[in-house]
Motif scaffolding. Structure first.
Motif, PDB file in Angstrom:
ATOM      1  N   PRO A 142       0.796  -1.221   0.000  1.00  0.00           N
ATOM      2  CA  PRO A 142       0.000   0.000   0.000  1.00  0.00           C
ATOM      3  C   PRO A 142       0.836   1.282   0.000  1.00  0.00           C
ATOM      4  O   PRO A 142       1.898   1.333   0.624  1.00  0.00           O
ATOM      5  CB  PRO A 142      -0.816  -0.086   1.302  1.00  0.00           C
ATOM      6  N   PHE A 143       0.361   2.291  -0.686  1.00  0.00           N
ATOM      7  CA  PHE A 143       0.996   3.610  -0.688  1.00  0.00           C
ATOM      8  C   PHE A 143      -0.042   4.585  -1.227  1.00  0.00           C
ATOM      9  O   PHE A 143      -1.064   4.178  -1.778  1.00  0.00           O
ATOM     10  CB  PHE A 143       2.240   3.635  -1.594  1.00  0.00           C
ATOM     11  N   SER A 144       0.237   5.873  -1.108  1.00  0.00           N
ATOM     12  CA  SER A 144      -0.563   6.856  -1.812  1.00  0.00           C
ATOM     13  C   SER A 144       0.301   8.028  -2.267  1.00  0.00           C
ATOM     14  O   SER A 144       0.581   8.180  -3.446  1.00  0.00           O
ATOM     15  CB  SER A 144      -1.738   7.324  -0.942  1.00  0.00           C
ATOM     16  N   CYS A 145       0.781   8.845  -1.322  1.00  0.00           N
ATOM     17  CA  CYS A 145       1.445  10.092  -1.728  1.00  0.00           C
ATOM     18  C   CYS A 145       2.901   9.917  -2.165  1.00  0.00           C
ATOM     19  O   CYS A 145       3.427  10.715  -2.908  1.00  0.00           O
ATOM     20  CB  CYS A 145       1.396  11.087  -0.570  1.00  0.00           C
ATOM     21  N   ARG A 146       3.562   8.910  -1.641  1.00  0.00           N
ATOM     22  CA  ARG A 146       5.002   8.693  -1.859  1.00  0.00           C
ATOM     23  C   ARG A 146       5.859   9.855  -1.365  1.00  0.00           C
ATOM     24  O   ARG A 146       7.012   9.989  -1.760  1.00  0.00           O
ATOM     25  CB  ARG A 146       5.326   8.465  -3.345  1.00  0.00           C
ATOM     26  N   GLY A 147       5.299  10.693  -0.532  1.00  0.00           N
ATOM     27  CA  GLY A 147       6.057  11.869  -0.094  1.00  0.00           C
ATOM     28  C   GLY A 147       6.065  12.070   1.413  1.00  0.00           C
ATOM     29  O   GLY A 147       6.305  13.169   1.887  1.00  0.00           O
ATOM     30  N   GLY A 148       5.773  11.012   2.175  1.00  0.00           N
ATOM     31  CA  GLY A 148       5.838  11.145   3.631  1.00  0.00           C
ATOM     32  C   GLY A 148       4.673  11.898   4.241  1.00  0.00           C
ATOM     33  O   GLY A 148       4.769  12.427   5.335  1.00  0.00           O
ATOM     34  N   ALA A 149       3.543  11.951   3.543  1.00  0.00           N
ATOM     35  CA  ALA A 149       2.448  12.779   4.034  1.00  0.00           C
ATOM     36  C   ALA A 149       1.128  12.045   4.264  1.00  0.00           C
ATOM     37  O   ALA A 149       0.136  12.665   4.624  1.00  0.00           O
ATOM     38  CB  ALA A 149       2.209  13.940   3.076  1.00  0.00           C
ATOM     39  N   CYS A 150       1.077  10.701   4.057  1.00  0.00           N
ATOM     40  CA  CYS A 150      -0.234  10.052   4.193  1.00  0.00           C
ATOM     41  C   CYS A 150      -0.251   8.823   5.100  1.00  0.00           C
ATOM     42  O   CYS A 150      -1.300   8.421   5.565  1.00  0.00           O
ATOM     43  CB  CYS A 150      -0.763   9.651   2.822  1.00  0.00           C
ATOM     44  N   ALA A 151       0.895   8.212   5.315  1.00  0.00           N
ATOM     45  CA  ALA A 151       1.019   7.027   6.181  1.00  0.00           C
ATOM     46  C   ALA A 151       0.405   5.739   5.622  1.00  0.00           C
ATOM     47  O   ALA A 151       0.384   4.719   6.301  1.00  0.00           O
ATOM     48  CB  ALA A 151       0.495   7.292   7.590  1.00  0.00           C
ATOM     49  N   ASN A 152      -0.101   5.760   4.397  1.00  0.00           N
ATOM     50  CA  ASN A 152      -0.616   4.519   3.800  1.00  0.00           C
ATOM     51  C   ASN A 152       0.470   3.452   3.662  1.00  0.00           C
ATOM     52  O   ASN A 152       0.198   2.263   3.648  1.00  0.00           O
ATOM     53  CB  ASN A 152      -1.205   4.797   2.418  1.00  0.00           C
ATOM     54  N   CYS A 153       1.701   3.895   3.532  1.00  0.00           N
ATOM     55  CA  CYS A 153       2.817   2.986   3.266  1.00  0.00           C
ATOM     56  C   CYS A 153       3.496   2.482   4.535  1.00  0.00           C
ATOM     57  O   CYS A 153       4.545   1.858   4.462  1.00  0.00           O
ATOM     58  CB  CYS A 153       3.855   3.705   2.426  1.00  0.00           C
ATOM     59  N   ALA A 154       2.898   2.775   5.694  1.00  0.00           N
ATOM     60  CA  ALA A 154       3.575   2.484   6.967  1.00  0.00           C
ATOM     61  C   ALA A 154       3.902   0.999   7.151  1.00  0.00           C
ATOM     62  O   ALA A 154       3.149   0.120   6.725  1.00  0.00           O
ATOM     63  CB  ALA A 154       2.710   2.959   8.130  1.00  0.00           C
ATOM     64  N   ARG A 202       7.492   3.064  10.590  1.00  0.00           N
ATOM     65  CA  ARG A 202       8.248   3.841   9.612  1.00  0.00           C
ATOM     66  C   ARG A 202       7.429   3.942   8.330  1.00  0.00           C
ATOM     67  O   ARG A 202       6.530   3.135   8.096  1.00  0.00           O
ATOM     68  CB  ARG A 202       9.570   3.139   9.262  1.00  0.00           C
ATOM     69  N   LEU A 203       7.820   4.905   7.472  1.00  0.00           N
ATOM     70  CA  LEU A 203       7.173   5.067   6.166  1.00  0.00           C
ATOM     71  C   LEU A 203       8.046   4.383   5.112  1.00  0.00           C
ATOM     72  O   LEU A 203       9.211   4.753   4.931  1.00  0.00           O
ATOM     73  CB  LEU A 203       7.032   6.558   5.860  1.00  0.00           C
ATOM     74  N   SER A 204       7.485   3.399   4.418  1.00  0.00           N
ATOM     75  CA  SER A 204       8.309   2.634   3.468  1.00  0.00           C
ATOM     76  C   SER A 204       8.578   3.419   2.186  1.00  0.00           C
ATOM     77  O   SER A 204       9.508   3.114   1.454  1.00  0.00           O
ATOM     78  CB  SER A 204       7.639   1.301   3.130  1.00  0.00           C
ATOM     79  N   CYS A 205       7.781   4.468   1.896  1.00  0.00           N
ATOM     80  CA  CYS A 205       7.926   5.166   0.615  1.00  0.00           C
ATOM     81  C   CYS A 205       9.221   5.956   0.515  1.00  0.00           C
ATOM     82  O   CYS A 205       9.687   6.237  -0.582  1.00  0.00           O
ATOM     83  CB  CYS A 205       6.741   6.085   0.338  1.00  0.00           C
ATOM     84  N   ASN A 206       9.785   6.376   1.648  1.00  0.00           N
ATOM     85  CA  ASN A 206      11.046   7.112   1.550  1.00  0.00           C
ATOM     86  C   ASN A 206      12.102   6.578   2.511  1.00  0.00           C
ATOM     87  O   ASN A 206      13.139   7.212   2.697  1.00  0.00           O
ATOM     88  CB  ASN A 206      10.817   8.618   1.705  1.00  0.00           C
TER      89      ASN A 206
HETATM   90 FE1  FES Z   1       2.276   8.505   1.750  1.00  0.00          FE
HETATM   91 FE2  FES Z   1       4.404   6.984   2.212  1.00  0.00          FE
HETATM   92  S1  FES Z   1       2.983   6.815   0.607  1.00  0.00           S
HETATM   93  S2  FES Z   1       3.625   8.577   3.444  1.00  0.00           S
END
Ligand code: FES
Length: 127
Positions: free
Chosen positions: A60-72, A98-102
């Motif tokens: 799971p992910f959404s923003c890829r920028g550390g702003a949504c927590a979907n990727c936690a 942690r956030l996996s996107c970054n």
């Molecule tokens: Fe949104 Fe990682 S995808 S914080």
């Protein structure tokens, strides 16, 4: 870095405890499909989320920028950096989320539970 991963859905479905010391031991003998449990290699230039995607997994992910927590993800062992975080309160980072996107692996071995966005602690944060 070698990452052992486990889908939180399996943890929830089977009534396992996220904080169980033997969580990955249980997963290892549970005959789970490769998308739910296994190992993957993260190259130095890959974030954890990119590594999972580049190996053909859908996390799971959404923003890829550390702003949504979907990727936690939840860190069971090892360390994952968190260079960009606009959403996760300090208590959750301290508790191992942690956030996996970054996030880049900062240890040789990592054990993570991904897809933890449905945990009550995180559900409120998700945008
Ligand atoms: Fe949104 Fe990682 S995808 S914080």
């Amino acid at each position: 870095t070698t990452v052992q991963y486990l889908d939180y859905e399996v943890v929830a479905d089977r009534g396992w405890d996220l904080h169980d010391d033997d969580l990955f031991g249980k997963a290892a003998i549970a005959d789970l499909p490769p998308e739910a449990y296994g190992r993957l290699l993260v190259e130095p230039e890959e974030t954890l989320l990119e590594a999972a995607e580049n190996r053909g997994f859908v996390w799971p992910f959404s923003c890829r920028g550390g702003a949504c927590a979907n990727c936690a993800v939840y860190l069971v062992e090892g360390e994952l950096s968190q260079p960009v975080n606009h959403i996760m309160p300090e208590e959750l980072s301290d508790a191992g989320f942690r956030l996996s996107c970054n996030g880049y692996p900062a240890s040789d071995e990592l054990k993570v539970v991904f897809n933890v966005k449905h945990l009550p602690e995180l559900d409120d944060l998700i945008l």
